[in-house]
Design an enzyme around this catalytic site. Structure first.
Site, short mmCIF file in Angstrom:
data_model
loop_
_atom_site.label_atom_id
_atom_site.label_comp_id
_atom_site.label_asym_id
_atom_site.label_seq_id
_atom_site.Cartn_x
_atom_site.Cartn_y
_atom_site.Cartn_z
N HIS A 161 9.21 4.06 -21.99
CA HIS A 161 9.18 4.84 -20.75
C HIS A 161 7.77 5.12 -20.25
O HIS A 161 7.60 5.65 -19.16
CB HIS A 161 9.90 6.18 -20.95
C1 UD1 Z 1 8.18 12.83 -19.24
C2 UD1 Z 1 6.94 13.33 -19.99
C3 UD1 Z 1 6.70 12.47 -21.22
C4 UD1 Z 1 7.93 12.39 -22.08
C5 UD1 Z 1 9.09 11.88 -21.24
C6 UD1 Z 1 10.38 11.75 -22.04
C7 UD1 Z 1 5.14 14.34 -18.63
C8 UD1 Z 1 3.79 14.12 -18.11
N1 UD1 Z 1 5.75 13.24 -19.16
O1 UD1 Z 1 7.90 11.54 -18.72
O2 UD1 Z 1 5.64 13.04 -21.98
O3 UD1 Z 1 7.70 11.54 -23.19
O4 UD1 Z 1 9.27 12.79 -20.15
O5 UD1 Z 1 11.43 11.34 -21.25
O6 UD1 Z 1 5.64 15.43 -18.56
N2 UD1 Z 1 14.26 11.00 -13.84
C9 UD1 Z 1 15.62 10.97 -13.67
N3 UD1 Z 1 16.37 11.92 -14.29
C10 UD1 Z 1 15.82 12.88 -15.07
C11 UD1 Z 1 14.43 12.90 -15.23
C12 UD1 Z 1 13.65 11.94 -14.62
O7 UD1 Z 1 16.16 10.12 -12.97
O8 UD1 Z 1 16.57 13.72 -15.61
C13 UD1 Z 1 13.44 9.97 -13.16
C14 UD1 Z 1 12.69 10.58 -12.00
O9 UD1 Z 1 13.09 9.95 -10.84
C15 UD1 Z 1 11.23 10.33 -12.27
C16 UD1 Z 1 11.20 9.45 -13.50
O10 UD1 Z 1 12.50 9.47 -14.07
O11 UD1 Z 1 10.58 9.69 -11.23
C17 UD1 Z 1 10.19 9.95 -14.49
O12 UD1 Z 1 10.41 11.34 -14.84
P1 UD1 Z 1 9.18 12.34 -15.11
O13 UD1 Z 1 9.70 13.65 -15.54
O14 UD1 Z 1 8.26 12.30 -13.98
O15 UD1 Z 1 8.38 11.68 -16.31
P2 UD1 Z 1 8.85 10.89 -17.59
O16 UD1 Z 1 8.41 9.47 -17.42
O17 UD1 Z 1 10.29 11.14 -17.92
#
Ligand code: UD1
Length: 380
Positions: A218
């Site tokens: 991820h």
């Molecule tokens: C975040 C954490 C990372 C952790 C990871 C585990 C930070 C900086 N990063 O990264 O340390 O290892 O979580 O998963 O805080 N999304 C969904 N559904 C959700 C959550 C996210 O669809 O429930 C999508 C969103 O559209 C978003 C993308 O996933 O654009 C990334 O989510 P985000 O929370 O920005 O960061 P992660 O890559 O998940």
């Protein structure tokens, strides 16, 4: 004593569960509120963990959702400030290294509220990782730094942190692993796949213990550019799927990118590539217990592989968790995203045995020590 604990994203949930339970079990009366920032909001990324790990429902959900880092951090700070002014806790407890961790620690500190950081002192020394920035900022302003291993305590001492505020309490993730491993062991591998298969996945390949690999990816450095993600997918399909089935629980960020880069359909069509939804805690733990090897860029999985002994190819160039590395007795080896390095370690790992390692104080009782440390610090 009144404590507000903060969770935001998936890796926080398995760390806060034992902490909530240890607070409830403590003979000292502690008023505890749990705040979910809402950074992760999907059922499979969030709610499922509350249910399966018996985490009490969050008292407050800030609903910040997705966005750029500044948007997430900014929205979190605005929302948590209101909560902290209203609730006036003695301590804010933050965990890990996600955006919620940094946003809430800064906001609390500026209101004069003391901050305790669970999983303090980890350092990748890679400033291109948003998590490293979150760790540095949080540790710099925390009043109580609860470390998972001695290397982390040493990092903090080197940075000039007052030794009085550092308490080596052990790894709280392993509390969850130890309390849940019997339940996970009873799960059937193929039922896990059937129940979590993506709608478009129709492979009928069956899994056997010791005969499959697991992939989780991820990190932006691995999944955000086609130049990196494409060769990884080619390696998995052309060189691993020919040897054994692969199970890939696909993170939402990764799924979006695999689709955008035109890699999705081939992955779905391949019979030995099992694409599943982001998995619940017990399902992934069960898959880890039976895996021949793990390909991952997750920090938490490096730790779980260490304790379970699963050979782990870590698709990163550095780690904030050096204690999990093979050279320190652990099960993980850093392979970055260089295919020739991944290939060499993959072949080496095929003949590797499981070698579980239990670092000091990764004993299932870290949360109790953390609650004791907080009670003690509160008297100072
Ligand atoms: C975040 C954490 C990372 C952790 C990871 C585990 C930070 C900086 N990063 O990264 O340390 O290892 O979580 O998963 O805080 N999304 C969904 N559904 C959700 C959550 C996210 O669809 O429930 C999508 C969103 O559209 C978003 C993308 O996933 O654009 C990334 O989510 P985000 O929370 O920005 O960061 P992660 O890559 O998940």
């Amino acid at each position: 004593m009144k404590i507000i604990s903060i969770v935001g994203a998936r890796p926080n949930f398995m760390k806060i569960a034992p902490f909530c339970h240890a607070i409830s079990a403590s003979p000292t009366s502690i008023e505890h509120l749990l705040v979910h920032t809402g950074q992760h909001y999907d059922d499979k990324m969030s709610e499922a963990f509350f249910t399966s790990l018996s985490i009490p429902a969050a008292d407050i959900n800030l609903g910040v959702g997705s966005g750029t880092h500044a948007e997430q951090v900014g929205r979190t700070m605005i929302a948590i400030e209101r909560v902290l002014i209203e609730e006036q806790p003695d301590w804010v407890v933050v965990v890990g290294d996600v955006n919620a961790t940094a946003a809430c620690s800064i906001t609390a500190k500026k209101l004069g509220i003391r901050v305790a950081h669970i999983e303090a002192g980890l350092r990748s020394r890679d400033m291109s990782m948003p998590e490293e920035i979150n760790r540095l900022v949080t540790d710099r302003i925390s009043d109580l730094l609860l470390t998972p291993d001695r290397l982390s305590s040493e990092n903090l001492i080197r940075e000039g942190v007052d030794p009085e505020s550092i308490v080596f309490t052990g790894n709280i993730m392993i509390d969850t692993l130890e309390s849940q491993r019997d339940k996970a062991a009873k799960l059937d591998l193929n039922e896990i796949i059937d129940q979590n298969k993506l709608a478009e996945e129709n492979s009928t390949t069956a899994l056997e213990d010791g005969g499959y690999a697991v992939i989780t990816l991820h990190r932006p450095s691995n999944v955000d550019s086609p130049e990196t993600l494409m060769p990884l997918v080619r390696f998995f399909l052309d060189e691993v799927a020919t040897d054994m089935p692969l199970v890939w629980p696909v993170h939402p960020r990764t799924k979006k990118n695999l689709q955008t880069f035109g890699l999705w359909d081939e992955l779905v069509a391949h019979d030995n590539m099992l694409l599943v939804e982001p998995l619940g805690y017990h399902d992934l733990l069960r898959l880890n217990m039976g895996a021949k090897l793990m390909f991952t860029d997750s920090g938490g999985l490096q730790e779980e592989c260490c304790v379970l002994g699963t050979p782990c190819l870590t698709l990163r160039w550095n780690t904030e968790r050096p204690i999990t590395l093979r050279e320190n007795g652990g099960a993980s080896v850093l392979v970055g995203n260089d295919i020739s390095k991944i290939r060499a370690e993959y072949h080496h790992t095929l003949s590797a045995q499981r070698t579980p390692l239990r670092p000091e104080l990764w004993d299932g009782h870290a949360a109790e020590r953390m609650v004791e440390a907080l009670i003690e610090a509160n008297t100072r």
